[in-house]
Design an enzyme around this catalytic site. Structure first.
Site, short mmCIF file in Angstrom:
data_model
loop_
_atom_site.label_atom_id
_atom_site.label_comp_id
_atom_site.label_asym_id
_atom_site.label_seq_id
_atom_site.Cartn_x
_atom_site.Cartn_y
_atom_site.Cartn_z
N ARG A 3 0.98 -1.35 -0.08
CA ARG A 3 0.00 -0.18 -0.12
C ARG A 3 0.87 1.41 -0.04
O ARG A 3 0.55 2.41 -0.39
CB ARG A 3 -0.92 0.10 1.19
CG ARG A 3 -1.99 -1.04 1.11
CD ARG A 3 -2.98 -1.03 1.96
NE ARG A 3 -4.23 -1.86 1.81
CZ ARG A 3 -4.92 -2.33 2.53
NH1 ARG A 3 -4.84 -2.11 3.86
NH2 ARG A 3 -5.86 -3.04 2.36
N GLY B 182 -10.08 -8.88 -1.71
CA GLY B 182 -8.95 -9.30 -0.80
C GLY B 182 -8.42 -10.69 -0.94
O GLY B 182 -7.17 -10.80 -1.03
N GLY C 39 -13.59 -4.06 -0.44
CA GLY C 39 -14.92 -3.51 -0.37
C GLY C 39 -15.21 -2.51 -1.34
O GLY C 39 -16.51 -2.56 -2.09
N LYS D 134 -19.74 -16.87 -0.56
CA LYS D 134 -20.94 -16.99 -0.62
C LYS D 134 -21.52 -16.09 -1.72
O LYS D 134 -21.25 -15.21 -2.19
CB LYS D 134 -21.45 -16.12 0.76
CG LYS D 134 -21.11 -16.86 2.18
CD LYS D 134 -21.72 -16.15 3.17
CE LYS D 134 -21.82 -17.29 4.56
NZ LYS D 134 -22.05 -16.24 5.49
#
Ligand code: AMP
Length: 395
Positions: free
Chosen positions: A35, A353, A376, A197
């Protein structure tokens, strides 16, 4: 879309929101500098223009002021990565910080203390954002990982800069990559959605259904679809309340002429463990007491064929439990196919991720076109949402 290339930073102070939420070990040493490296091009451009940089970030989830989450821990690593000794001030607003900013000369970098030591940051408090806005002439947002949050430093602060605000190089590249996949794409476009999911990817599937030609479904999500279609899935991961939705998606896809590809074989195990007994069976014939933890070789071959014929590829989520060696093969084979297609001229974007962890772990990070820095945030963009951090710059 204003980027830092539209500004000359000579004698200007840039207030830059970066994402330095990096992992630290027990001795508070940075264990992954990705990062920090990602923010480097923006910082270097500003310094080379003859400007100075005021860097602000959060680190972890502190409750109030907590020394273990101090950005002081990362000062030396940031200095090494950027190649300039970074100054630090142990607060992010107030007189002391304003003095440190005033004393900053061209070519210098000042890192502020963790923004989340103030609860006003996450609340998007306007008074707090106004105090932050005193710390620079031009506001630069280069933190894609938090662009989906309407926090003070990511969104609210932008309103105090009129036209003096822009995207950093990293954030501009993230927006451009997603745009290249969803809108400005070369066909055929294939999206691979894996992970655990259906519920966490449903918004993405619905938004991309009429933007892509192929959707490859893998990972734990597979079994909700297979069960809905009448297959036997043993004790595989399933969301019974999403079965109807799975059938609806298949119907909608048919109507829109988007092909959905499901795994036809699975590596199954009698326990969620690397030591479990394993075998490979048809995805619709998983015996009781067994669970599907990876896709099988016939599936990998089918998926590789679809990918080889794609010109634009989006990958979000692993195809199996890649953290366990016995169930990593499907994800590795997929990575190989995407790397090969990229070599042959396709544009490939990897995000989320766990797929980022997988491409790094298996050495594909340099063999795809772009690896996103936001989990996200990327999912929300793929869902078609406008991210507050992006909107605040465009306003
Ligand atoms: P997500 O965060 O939704 O992208 O999910 C990533 C997680 O899904 C990884 O930790 C994988 O281990 C897990 N996963 C992938 N395939 C399966 C599967 N067949 N059963 C259970 N978990 C899975």
């Amino acid at each position: 879309m204003a980027t830092i290339n539209d500004f000359n930073f000579e004698n200007k102070k840039a207030l830059i929101r970066v994402d330095f939420n990096v992992p630290l070990d027990d001795a508070f040493k940075v264990t992954d500098t990705t990062r920090i490296e990602a923010a480097k091009p923006t910082i270097i451009k500003i310094l080379e223009d003859g400007g100075s940089c005021v860097l602000m970030s959060h680190l972890g989830r502190p409750k109030g002021i907590s020394p273990e989450f101090s950005l002081q821990h990362i000062v030396e690593t940031v200095s090494e990565v950027i190649g300039v000794q970074v100054k630090f001030v142990n607060d992010c607003i107030g007189a002391k910080v304003e003095q440190a900013v005033a004393a900053l000369e061209a070519g210098e970098i000042l890192l502020l203390e963790n923004l989340r030591f103030y609860e006003e940051e996450k609340k998007g408090d306007a008074a707090f954002a106004k105090k932050l806005s005193k710390l620079g002439d031009i506001y630069v947002n280069d933190a894609f990982g938090t662009a989906h949050r309407a926090h003070a430093s990511t969104t609210v602060v932008a309103q105090f800069f009129n036209d003096n605000k822009c995207f950093g190089i990293l954030l501009a590249k993230e927006i451009e990559s997603i745009n290249k996949v969803l809108n400005d794409n070369e066909k055929p476009v294939t999206a691979i959605l894996g992970g655990a999911k259906v519920s966490s990817k449903i918004g993405v599937i619905e938004n991309i259904l009429d933007k892509v030609d192929h959707i490859i479904v893998g990972g734990g999500m597979t079994f909700t679809f297979i069960k809905a279609l009448g297959g036997k899935i043993g004790s595989s991961l399933v969301e019974d309340d999403k079965m109807e939705l799975a059938l609806e998606i298949l119907e909608k896809a048919k109507a829109k002429n988007t092909q959905i590809h499901l795994p036809i074989d699975a590596v199954i195990a009698d326990a969620f463990s690397n030591d479990a007994s394993i075998k490979t069976v048809d995805t619709t014939q998983i015996p009781d007491g067994w669970m599907g933890l990876d896709c099988g070789p016939k599936t990998s071959e089918n998926f590789a064929h679809v990918i080889a014929n794609s010109k634009t590829i989006l990958w979000n989520g692993p195809l199996g439990v890649f953290e366990l060696e016995n169930f990593a093969k499907g994800t590795i084979e997929l990575g190989i196919a995407i790397a090969e297609a990229t070599k042959n001229g396709a544009f490939s974007l990897v995000g989320g991720g766990d797929s980022v962890a997988a491409v790094k772990q298996f050495g594909f990070a340099n063999k795809v076109s772009y690896v996103s820095t936001g989990g996200g945030a990327m999912l929300e963009m793929l869902e078609g949402k406008t991210l507050p951090g992006i909107e605040a710059i465009l306003k």
